[in-house]
Design a protein around this motif. Structure first.
Motif, mmCIF file in Angstrom:
data_model
loop_
_atom_site.group_PDB
_atom_site.id
_atom_site.type_symbol
_atom_site.label_atom_id
_atom_site.label_comp_id
_atom_site.label_asym_id
_atom_site.label_seq_id
_atom_site.Cartn_x
_atom_site.Cartn_y
_atom_site.Cartn_z
ATOM 1 N N ASN A 89 5.338 4.445 -7.766
ATOM 2 C CA ASN A 89 4.160 5.046 -7.138
ATOM 3 C C ASN A 89 3.051 5.327 -8.137
ATOM 4 O OD1 ASN A 89 5.136 7.244 -8.530
ATOM 5 N ND2 ASN A 89 5.858 8.320 -6.700
ATOM 6 N N THR A 142 0.845 -1.187 0.000
ATOM 7 C CA THR A 142 0.000 0.000 0.000
ATOM 8 C C THR A 142 0.885 1.243 0.000
ATOM 9 O OG1 THR A 142 -1.765 -1.141 1.196
ATOM 10 C CG2 THR A 142 -1.816 1.265 1.207
ATOM 11 N N VAL A 143 0.649 2.116 -0.949
ATOM 12 C CA VAL A 143 1.403 3.366 -1.067
ATOM 13 C C VAL A 143 0.403 4.521 -1.096
ATOM 14 C CG1 VAL A 143 2.980 4.725 -2.475
ATOM 15 C CG2 VAL A 143 3.272 2.240 -2.326
ATOM 16 N N ASP A 144 0.509 5.425 -0.131
ATOM 17 C CA ASP A 144 -0.405 6.568 -0.058
ATOM 18 C C ASP A 144 -1.862 6.123 -0.124
ATOM 19 O OD1 ASP A 144 1.758 8.323 0.043
ATOM 20 O OD2 ASP A 144 1.873 8.468 -2.149
ATOM 21 N N ASP A 145 -2.180 5.113 0.682
ATOM 22 C CA ASP A 145 -3.537 4.563 0.783
ATOM 23 C C ASP A 145 -4.013 3.926 -0.521
ATOM 24 O OD1 ASP A 145 -3.847 5.383 3.457
ATOM 25 O OD2 ASP A 145 -4.426 7.393 2.814
ATOM 26 N N LYS A 146 -3.089 3.596 -1.399
ATOM 27 C CA LYS A 146 -3.438 2.958 -2.669
ATOM 28 C C LYS A 146 -2.723 1.614 -2.764
ATOM 29 C CE LYS A 146 -1.315 4.131 -6.349
ATOM 30 N NZ LYS A 146 -0.753 4.885 -7.508
#
Length: 293
Positions: A101, A75-79
């Motif tokens: 990202n 999960t990166v920045d809530d994604k």
């Protein structure tokens, strides 16, 4: 020494915005020689490369066997997305190689020195291309946009890759790195397991009457029947030698050729079940396998 049923491939599985659809899987590594020996005084051991809730899958050993690459859901920045990871056995260090990202990466495969090839899925359009990935800095380059969506691949040689192309029917095609044209369809209803056996020699499978038969594709793009037919519900395998492959079914490992099949080991005692993908480092006999907890 390091210790290390037919699932349809759906486009949604590769879409970075739908990674919740990915299963929870882990990677375990065994010493294959010890699994074969069954020596009670020197029993087989397991190295759990991963053991977490999430997607860890598609392992491949480096050419020198010092590193194993795999795909991890993160999960990166809530994604949610997937990145390519590398674990070095000597340093015991885990590194995010792609560390992107704005895209997801799958199916890491050793290529030329300093590079992997991967399936890159761009967030902007969801296109799935075959990309070259720098191990040092994570920079990606798409070979050609003429063919997509690609799911899996293996290299015939430095210029040609056998690729699994998603569609209403899954097809085998050959991608030319220096030709921006759509290649011919060489086979249909293929499985997801691709293996480079030797220069200009890649194995793939075709589903026939519910079972996967393994073929070899040569440098002239001609296919040769190995006579090896996997059990119903199985499509993943890895080559043990030039005549036999290893596959898993639930918690058990088997070896099979075109005449016989035999059990290698039951890995239930190690918490391993639901075996799917496999990778073998032939230099020292380390077997990596994906399983479900």
């Amino acid at each position: 020494m390091k210790f290390i049923k037919y699932l349809l491939v759906l486009t949604v599985m590769f879409n970075a915005s739908n990674l919740f659809a990915l299963p929870t899987t882990d990677i375990a590594i065994f010493d294959l020689k010890k699994l074969f020996s069954k020596d009670k005084e020197k029993p087989a051991k397991v190295f759990h490369l991963t053991y977490r809730d999430g997607y860890d899958n598609q392992p491949k050993f480096s050419k020198d066997g010092k590193t194993i690459y795999f795909t991890r859901g993160i999960t990166v920045d809530d994604k949610s997305q997937t990145d390519v990871m590398a674990y070095n056995f000597e340093s015991k260090q885990l590194t995010n190689i792609s560390n992107s990202n704005d895209s997801s990466e799958y199916s890491p495969t050793p290529y030329q020195d300093g590079y992997l090839t991967i399936i890159g899925v761009a967030d902007s359009n969801g296109k799935q291309y075959l990309n070259r990935l720098s191990i040092e800095n994570g920079v990606q380059k798409t070979f050609t946009t003429a063919i997509e969506p690609i799911g899996y691949h293996a290299w015939l040689n430095d210029k040609e890759a056998a690729v699994f192309v998603l569609g209403d029917v899954m097809t085998l095609q050959v991608l030319h790195t220096e030709a921006n044209r759509k290649p011919m369809v060489l086979a249909e209803n293929i499985g997801r397991a691709f293996h480079r056996v030797a220069e200009n020699n890649v194995s793939y499978s075709v589903e026939e009457d519910g079972r996967h038969r393994i073929y070899l594709l040569d440098g002239n793009h001609e296919s040769h029947d190995t006579g090896i037919v996997l059990p119903e519900g199985v499509q993943d395998y890895v080559w043990l030698n030039d005549k036999e492959v290893i596959f898993g079914e639930d918690s058990k490992l088997y070896r099979i050729n075109n005449k016989s099949i035999s059990e290698i080991a039951d890995l239930a005692e190690f918490g391993v079940k639901g075996i799917s993908r496999l990778a073998l480092d032939k230099s020292d006999g380390s077997l990596a396998l994906v399983y479900s907890r």
